[in-house]
Scaffold this motif. Structure first.
Motif, PDB file in Angstrom:
ATOM      1  N   GLY A 229       0.820  -1.209   0.000  1.00 12.43           N
ATOM      2  CA  GLY A 229       0.000   0.000   0.000  1.00 12.43           C
ATOM      3  C   GLY A 229       0.853   1.257   0.000  1.00 12.43           C
ATOM      4  O   GLY A 229       0.579   2.221  -0.737  1.00 12.43           O
ATOM      5  N   MET A 230       1.877   1.265   0.839  1.00 16.31           N
ATOM      6  CA  MET A 230       2.761   2.432   0.887  1.00 16.31           C
ATOM      7  C   MET A 230       3.478   2.618  -0.441  1.00 16.31           C
ATOM      8  O   MET A 230       3.632   3.745  -0.931  1.00 16.31           O
ATOM      9  CB  MET A 230       3.780   2.258   2.018  1.00 16.31           C
ATOM     10  N   LEU A 231       3.888   1.500  -1.023  1.00 16.26           N
ATOM     11  CA  LEU A 231       4.580   1.589  -2.309  1.00 16.26           C
ATOM     12  C   LEU A 231       3.646   2.118  -3.391  1.00 16.26           C
ATOM     13  O   LEU A 231       4.035   2.949  -4.233  1.00 16.26           O
ATOM     14  CB  LEU A 231       5.113   0.201  -2.694  1.00 16.26           C
ATOM     15  N   GLY A 232       2.331   1.682  -3.351  1.00  8.42           N
ATOM     16  CA  GLY A 232       1.354   2.189  -4.315  1.00  8.42           C
ATOM     17  C   GLY A 232       1.121   3.682  -4.132  1.00  8.42           C
ATOM     18  O   GLY A 232       0.983   4.431  -5.104  1.00  8.42           O
ATOM     19  N   GLY A 233       1.050   4.135  -2.857  1.00  9.44           N
ATOM     20  CA  GLY A 233       0.872   5.557  -2.601  1.00  9.44           C
ATOM     21  C   GLY A 233       2.031   6.376  -3.133  1.00  9.44           C
ATOM     22  O   GLY A 233       1.844   7.455  -3.711  1.00  9.44           O
ATOM     23  N   VAL A 234       3.223   5.862  -2.942  1.00 10.17           N
ATOM     24  CA  VAL A 234       4.406   6.577  -3.452  1.00 10.17           C
ATOM     25  C   VAL A 234       4.344   6.681  -4.962  1.00 10.17           C
ATOM     26  O   VAL A 234       4.612   7.743  -5.546  1.00 10.17           O
ATOM     27  CB  VAL A 234       5.688   5.853  -3.004  1.00 10.17           C
ATOM     28  N   PHE A 235       3.956   5.577  -5.614  1.00  7.96           N
ATOM     29  CA  PHE A 235       3.850   5.606  -7.076  1.00  7.96           C
ATOM     30  C   PHE A 235       2.783   6.609  -7.540  1.00  7.96           C
ATOM     31  O   PHE A 235       2.961   7.340  -8.525  1.00  7.96           O
ATOM     32  CB  PHE A 235       3.506   4.211  -7.606  1.00  7.96           C
ATOM     33  N   PHE A 236       1.621   6.662  -6.799  1.00 16.70           N
ATOM     34  CA  PHE A 236       0.528   7.551  -7.196  1.00 16.70           C
ATOM     35  C   PHE A 236       0.951   9.012  -7.098  1.00 16.70           C
ATOM     36  O   PHE A 236       0.762   9.799  -8.037  1.00 16.70           O
ATOM     37  CB  PHE A 236      -0.701   7.289  -6.317  1.00 16.70           C
ATOM     38  N   PHE A 237       1.518   9.382  -5.958  1.00 17.81           N
ATOM     39  CA  PHE A 237       1.931  10.777  -5.778  1.00 17.81           C
ATOM     40  C   PHE A 237       3.058  11.147  -6.734  1.00 17.81           C
ATOM     41  O   PHE A 237       3.123  12.272  -7.231  1.00 17.81           O
ATOM     42  CB  PHE A 237       2.353  11.021  -4.326  1.00 17.81           C
TER      43      PHE A 237
END
Length: 269
Positions: A229-237
């Protein structure tokens, strides 16, 4: 000439080896041996001059010759042996001369050396305890100790002649060589045991490879999901930032290529 040759033959025939005990003397602390050379002039009327040359056993070195009894010592490089000699021995008619060469008894294997080999054997076998080599090693230990005891008995046997004593020593050297090979075999077996992993280590390794507990499994899954989840958030931002930057870059490029004034002038024309 014939008489001289006969005298020389007499010298060769009367070589003997005796010990202090065989001569009826008390046994000294350091066992001594005598090699006797008897020279006889067979002529009853003529004085003869003969040479003497007697080879010593190959184990004898000049250090072991305590008294050459007037004879000289030399080394024969071809035969790798020392010998005592005299170029000229003057013999009166019918005279007999005896040369007694005293030699230290070098035909003994030191008891300290054999004791050390026995101790080394026992130590190696003890360290093999618990391994597959232990039982065969115990059998080999018994054979080694028996061989060393045989050497002790035979080389201290006072009933044998000095010549037999020398022969026994040479046979015992072969036994020592065999004992050294047996000890070397034990050392190699010990190296194998030391290099092999111990059972406790194998058990610990097996325990470490067992499946984790249920709570541990869910905790690992939760950590993995949180990480994803954290990795997905980093990718999104990161994507949002790059998209915004790209939009601004395109707008700036458009304004740079088509300024506002040029657009209005083009409309009037």
């Amino acid at each position: 000439m014939t008489a001289c040759w006969m005298a020389a033959l007499y010298a060769c025939c009367f070589i003997g080896i005796t010990s202090a005990q065989e001569q009826g003397q008390a046994k000294p602390q350091e066992e001594l041996m005598e090699m006797s050379v008897v020279v006889v002039n067979p002529s009853k009327t003529k004085t003869q001059t003969v040479p003497i040359k007697m080879y010593l056993p190959r184990e004898v070195t000049p250090d072991a010759i305590l008294n050459p009894d007037g004879l000289d010592i030399e080394f024969d490089s071809d035969n790798s042996m020392y010998y005592v000699y005299k170029d000229e021995v003057l013999l009166k008619p019918a005279e007999t001369r005896v040369f007694d060469v005293e030699i230290r008894d070098v035909w003994n294997i030191a008891q300290e050396r054999m004791d050390a080999m026995a101790d080394q054997t026992r130590s190696l076998v003890e360290r093999l305890k618990g391994s597959d080599f232990y039982e065969p090693a115990k059998v080999l230990e018994e054979a080694i100790v028996k061989s060393l005891n045989t050497i002790t008995v035979t080389q201290n046997d006072e009933t044998v002649s000095r010549r037999s004593h020398i022969g026994i020593y040479r046979s015992n050297l072969k036994i020592i060589d065999q004992v050294k090979e047996d000890i070397s075999r034990l050392e190699k077996q010990l190296e194998i045991v030391i290099a092999s992993p111990k059972p406790e280590v194998l058990e610990q390794s097996q325990l470490k490879t067992d499946s984790p507990a249920k709570n541990t499994t869910w905790m690992i899954i939760f950590i993995i999901m949180l990480f994803i989840g954290m990795l997905g958030g980093v990718f999104f931002f990161t994507w949002q930032t790059q998209a915004h930057a790209t939009k601004n870059l395109i707008s700036e490029a458009r304004e740079s290529a088509f300024p506002a004034g040029e657009h209005s002038d083009a409309g009037k024309e």
